[in-house]
Design a protein around this motif. Structure first.
Motif, PDB file in Angstrom:
ATOM      1  N   ALA A 196       0.858  -1.188   0.000  1.00  0.00           N
ATOM      2  CA  ALA A 196       0.000   0.000   0.000  1.00  0.00           C
ATOM      3  C   ALA A 196       0.893   1.236   0.000  1.00  0.00           C
ATOM      4  CB  ALA A 196      -0.887   0.006   1.234  1.00  0.00           C
ATOM      5  N   TYR A 197       0.580   2.228  -0.834  1.00  0.00           N
ATOM      6  CA  TYR A 197       1.299   3.507  -0.764  1.00  0.00           C
ATOM      7  C   TYR A 197       0.830   4.248   0.478  1.00  0.00           C
ATOM      8  CZ  TYR A 197       2.462   2.626  -5.678  1.00  0.00           C
ATOM      9  OH  TYR A 197       2.927   2.064  -6.837  1.00  0.00           O
ATOM     10  N   ASP A 198      -0.492   4.095   0.740  1.00  0.00           N
ATOM     11  CA  ASP A 198      -1.147   4.716   1.883  1.00  0.00           C
ATOM     12  C   ASP A 198      -1.723   3.576   2.709  1.00  0.00           C
ATOM     13  OD1 ASP A 198      -3.083   5.722   3.579  1.00  0.00           O
ATOM     14  OD2 ASP A 198      -4.173   6.809   2.023  1.00  0.00           O
ATOM     15  N   ALA A 248      -3.980   3.195   4.631  1.00  0.00           N
ATOM     16  CA  ALA A 248      -5.441   3.100   4.673  1.00  0.00           C
ATOM     17  C   ALA A 248      -6.021   2.518   3.382  1.00  0.00           C
ATOM     18  CB  ALA A 248      -6.036   4.483   4.927  1.00  0.00           C
ATOM     19  N   ARG A 249      -5.160   2.365   2.358  1.00  0.00           N
ATOM     20  CA  ARG A 249      -5.687   1.957   1.063  1.00  0.00           C
ATOM     21  C   ARG A 249      -4.780   0.910   0.399  1.00  0.00           C
ATOM     22  NH1 ARG A 249      -5.072   4.855  -3.908  1.00  0.00           N
ATOM     23  NH2 ARG A 249      -6.484   3.919  -5.407  1.00  0.00           N
ATOM     24  N   PRO A 250      -5.003  -0.391   0.759  1.00  0.00           N
ATOM     25  CA  PRO A 250      -4.163  -1.447   0.185  1.00  0.00           C
ATOM     26  C   PRO A 250      -4.301  -1.515  -1.337  1.00  0.00           C
ATOM     27  CG  PRO A 250      -5.730  -2.343   1.805  1.00  0.00           C
ATOM     28  CD  PRO A 250      -6.039  -0.897   1.664  1.00  0.00           C
ATOM     29  N   PHE A 301      11.763  -0.027  -6.841  1.00  0.00           N
ATOM     30  CA  PHE A 301      11.485   1.386  -6.608  1.00  0.00           C
ATOM     31  C   PHE A 301      10.827   1.503  -5.232  1.00  0.00           C
ATOM     32  CE2 PHE A 301      11.254   1.978 -11.411  1.00  0.00           C
ATOM     33  CZ  PHE A 301      12.478   2.610 -11.470  1.00  0.00           C
ATOM     34  N   TYR A 302      10.086   0.423  -4.883  1.00  0.00           N
ATOM     35  CA  TYR A 302       9.485   0.283  -3.551  1.00  0.00           C
ATOM     36  C   TYR A 302       9.740  -1.148  -3.102  1.00  0.00           C
ATOM     37  CZ  TYR A 302       6.821   4.465  -4.884  1.00  0.00           C
ATOM     38  OH  TYR A 302       6.447   5.712  -5.283  1.00  0.00           O
ATOM     39  N   ASP A 303       9.583  -1.402  -1.806  1.00  0.00           N
ATOM     40  CA  ASP A 303       9.719  -2.768  -1.303  1.00  0.00           C
ATOM     41  C   ASP A 303       8.374  -3.302  -0.823  1.00  0.00           C
ATOM     42  OD1 ASP A 303      12.341  -3.509  -1.802  1.00  0.00           O
ATOM     43  OD2 ASP A 303      13.088  -2.443  -0.039  1.00  0.00           O
ATOM     44  N   SER A 353      -7.259   0.232 -15.215  1.00  0.00           N
ATOM     45  CA  SER A 353      -6.360   1.269 -14.736  1.00  0.00           C
ATOM     46  C   SER A 353      -6.511   1.426 -13.225  1.00  0.00           C
ATOM     47  CB  SER A 353      -6.719   2.565 -15.462  1.00  0.00           C
ATOM     48  OG  SER A 353      -5.856   3.568 -15.082  1.00  0.00           O
ATOM     49  N   GLY A 354      -5.384   1.498 -12.525  1.00  0.00           N
ATOM     50  CA  GLY A 354      -5.423   1.658 -11.076  1.00  0.00           C
ATOM     51  C   GLY A 354      -5.456   0.340 -10.320  1.00  0.00           C
ATOM     52  N   ALA A 355      -5.431  -0.792 -11.059  1.00  0.00           N
ATOM     53  CA  ALA A 355      -5.516  -2.104 -10.411  1.00  0.00           C
ATOM     54  C   ALA A 355      -4.257  -2.463  -9.623  1.00  0.00           C
ATOM     55  CB  ALA A 355      -5.795  -3.188 -11.456  1.00  0.00           C
ATOM     56  N   GLY A 356      -3.139  -1.809  -9.937  1.00  0.00           N
ATOM     57  CA  GLY A 356      -1.892  -2.107  -9.238  1.00  0.00           C
ATOM     58  C   GLY A 356      -0.869  -2.830 -10.110  1.00  0.00           C
ATOM     59  N   LYS A 357      -1.108  -2.838 -11.423  1.00  0.00           N
ATOM     60  CA  LYS A 357      -0.222  -3.559 -12.344  1.00  0.00           C
ATOM     61  C   LYS A 357       1.193  -2.989 -12.323  1.00  0.00           C
ATOM     62  CE  LYS A 357      -2.812  -2.592 -15.958  1.00  0.00           C
ATOM     63  NZ  LYS A 357      -3.815  -1.728 -15.299  1.00  0.00           N
ATOM     64  N   SER A 358       1.296  -1.682 -12.506  1.00  0.00           N
ATOM     65  CA  SER A 358       2.629  -1.068 -12.525  1.00  0.00           C
ATOM     66  C   SER A 358       3.314  -1.178 -11.172  1.00  0.00           C
ATOM     67  CB  SER A 358       2.544   0.396 -12.934  1.00  0.00           C
ATOM     68  OG  SER A 358       2.164   0.490 -14.279  1.00  0.00           O
ATOM     69  N   THR A 359       2.520  -1.175 -10.121  1.00  0.00           N
ATOM     70  CA  THR A 359       3.095  -1.321  -8.779  1.00  0.00           C
ATOM     71  C   THR A 359       3.856  -2.638  -8.683  1.00  0.00           C
ATOM     72  OG1 THR A 359       1.340   0.045  -7.841  1.00  0.00           O
ATOM     73  CG2 THR A 359       2.546  -1.366  -6.312  1.00  0.00           C
ATOM     74  N   LEU A 360       3.329  -3.706  -9.297  1.00  0.00           N
ATOM     75  CA  LEU A 360       4.033  -4.995  -9.301  1.00  0.00           C
ATOM     76  C   LEU A 360       5.416  -4.856  -9.919  1.00  0.00           C
ATOM     77  CD1 LEU A 360       1.335  -7.593 -10.403  1.00  0.00           C
ATOM     78  CD2 LEU A 360       2.534  -7.538  -8.214  1.00  0.00           C
TER      79      LEU A 360
HETATM   80  P1  ADP Z   1      -2.113   0.308 -12.849  1.00  0.00           P
HETATM   81  O1  ADP Z   1      -0.726   0.105 -13.369  1.00  0.00           O
HETATM   82  O2  ADP Z   1      -2.887  -0.965 -12.752  1.00  0.00           O
HETATM   83  O3  ADP Z   1      -2.884   1.359 -13.575  1.00  0.00           O
HETATM   84  P2  ADP Z   1      -0.756   1.391 -10.523  1.00  0.00           P
HETATM   85  O4  ADP Z   1       0.012   0.252  -9.981  1.00  0.00           O
HETATM   86  O5  ADP Z   1      -0.026   2.411 -11.306  1.00  0.00           O
HETATM   87  O6  ADP Z   1      -2.005   0.824 -11.341  1.00  0.00           O
HETATM   88  O7  ADP Z   1      -1.499   2.148  -9.348  1.00  0.00           O
HETATM   89  C1  ADP Z   1      -2.362   1.463  -8.444  1.00  0.00           C
HETATM   90  C2  ADP Z   1      -2.985   2.481  -7.504  1.00  0.00           C
HETATM   91  O8  ADP Z   1      -1.976   3.057  -6.700  1.00  0.00           O
HETATM   92  C3  ADP Z   1      -3.678   3.626  -8.210  1.00  0.00           C
HETATM   93  O9  ADP Z   1      -4.864   3.909  -7.510  1.00  0.00           O
HETATM   94  C4  ADP Z   1      -2.715   4.769  -8.100  1.00  0.00           C
HETATM   95  O10 ADP Z   1      -3.399   5.983  -8.026  1.00  0.00           O
HETATM   96  C5  ADP Z   1      -1.991   4.467  -6.807  1.00  0.00           C
HETATM   97  N1  ADP Z   1      -0.604   4.948  -6.841  1.00  0.00           N
HETATM   98  C6  ADP Z   1       0.305   4.679  -7.797  1.00  0.00           C
HETATM   99  N2  ADP Z   1       1.491   5.238  -7.513  1.00  0.00           N
HETATM  100  C7  ADP Z   1       1.322   5.895  -6.330  1.00  0.00           C
HETATM  101  C8  ADP Z   1       2.175   6.677  -5.501  1.00  0.00           C
HETATM  102  N3  ADP Z   1       3.456   6.882  -5.829  1.00  0.00           N
HETATM  103  N4  ADP Z   1       1.647   7.196  -4.368  1.00  0.00           N
HETATM  104  C9  ADP Z   1       0.367   6.975  -4.042  1.00  0.00           C
HETATM  105  N5  ADP Z   1      -0.496   6.247  -4.774  1.00  0.00           N
HETATM  106  C10 ADP Z   1      -0.035   5.707  -5.902  1.00  0.00           C
END
Ligand code: ADP
Ligand code: ADP
Length: 229
Positions: A12-14, A16-18, A53-55, A39-46
């Motif tokens: 979770a970045y926040d 409160a919001r996994p 970039f994050y752990d 969009s926003g599913a968390g794909k790029s986060t993976l």
């Molecule tokens: P996707 O690649 O599936 O579109 P992301 O992994 O980019 O999704 O983002 C997932 C969620 O995390 C989104 O709701 C986005 O707004 C949020 N998010 C992405 N990067 C950050 C960040 N650096 N700080 C806070 N929230 C973020």
């Protein structure tokens, strides 16, 4: 080599919001796994977690059994090549941009990589050839040309692992097909994690993971997912 395993990954970045609520899947060495979803599913986060970039906050990500948190950033970046959605180039020569991070590569190596990415003609046609500058003060490259520079850089780097993060989604359909063909060649025999927003662009992936609301909603080959509707 280069097998990737995500095990119960939570992030979770926040607090409160996994974003990722326990994701487990593997990319076997040399195979291609695509992650799709809205969009926003968390794909790029993976991909950001894999690249550190994050752990991860719970669970683990391993490469050939080794936790990425035990690998230095430098060696992680030497085994992973990344082609992002919008490649940002340095305001320097095209050759510099292809060579970036590979100081020992010869001009011939750089030229061979440009040839493989099909930008050699384009480079030769430029008045100043290889020395042509890109960036604000110099040449403006199209989105497709920039992606070809990123592909040439990846060919030169020859990493065992490749992350393609929406690498074609900013391109028009015709350019997308050309760049996709180049990426198919680069990802052959490489462990490849593809991030995409449409199922139709990842038909050839060995497995497709559908991410929704931070969990894996579905998984299978393109044919299996289509059959299930
Ligand atoms: P996707 O690649 O599936 O579109 P992301 O992994 O980019 O999704 O983002 C997932 C969620 O995390 C989104 O709701 C986005 O707004 C949020 N998010 C992405 N990067 C950050 C960040 N650096 N700080 C806070 N929230 C973020
Ligand atoms: P490496 O040097 O092993 O290629 P880096 O982590 O330094 O690894 O870079 C990874 C990728 O990120 C590069 O191939 C490049 O596409 C991009 N990149 C990194 N830093 C920058 C930057 N400052 N400007 C533009 N692109 C960059």
């Amino acid at each position: 080599r280069g097998a990737i395993a995500f095990k119960n990954v939570q992030f979770a970045y926040d607090p409160a919001r996994p974003i990722l609520k326990g994701i487990s899947f593997e990319v076997p060495a040399g195979k291609t796994v695509a992650v799709v979803g809205p969009s926003g599913a968390g794909k790029s986060t993976l991909s950001r977690l894999l690249y550190r970039f994050y752990d991860v906050q719970e669970g683990s990500i391993t490469i050939d059994g080794q936790d990425v948190r035990d690998v230095t950033q430098k060696s992680l970046r030497s085994v992973i090549g990344m082609v992002p959605q919008d490649t940002v180039l340095f305001n320097d020569t095209i050759a510099y941009n292809i060579r970036y991070g590979r100081v020992t590569a010869s001009d011939a190596d750089v030229e061979a990589a440009a040839e493989a990415a099909q930008i050699a003609d384009f480079i030769r046609d430029l008045p100043e050839g290889f020395r042509a500058m890109v960036g604000e003060r110099g040449l403006k490259l199209s989105g497709g040309e920039k992606q070809r520079v990123a592909i040439a850089r990846t060919i030169l780097k020859a990493p065992p692992i490749l992350i393609l993060d929406e690498a074609t989604s900013a391109l028009d359909t015709k350019t997308e097909q050309e760049i996709q063909a180049a990426l198919d060649i680069v990802s052959r025999n490489r462990t490849t994690l593809v991030i995409a927003h449409r199922l139709s662009t990842v038909i050839n992936a060995d497995e497709i993971i559908v991410l929704k609301d931070g969990v894996i909603a579905e998984r299978g080959t393109h044919g299996e997912l289509i059959d299930r509707g």
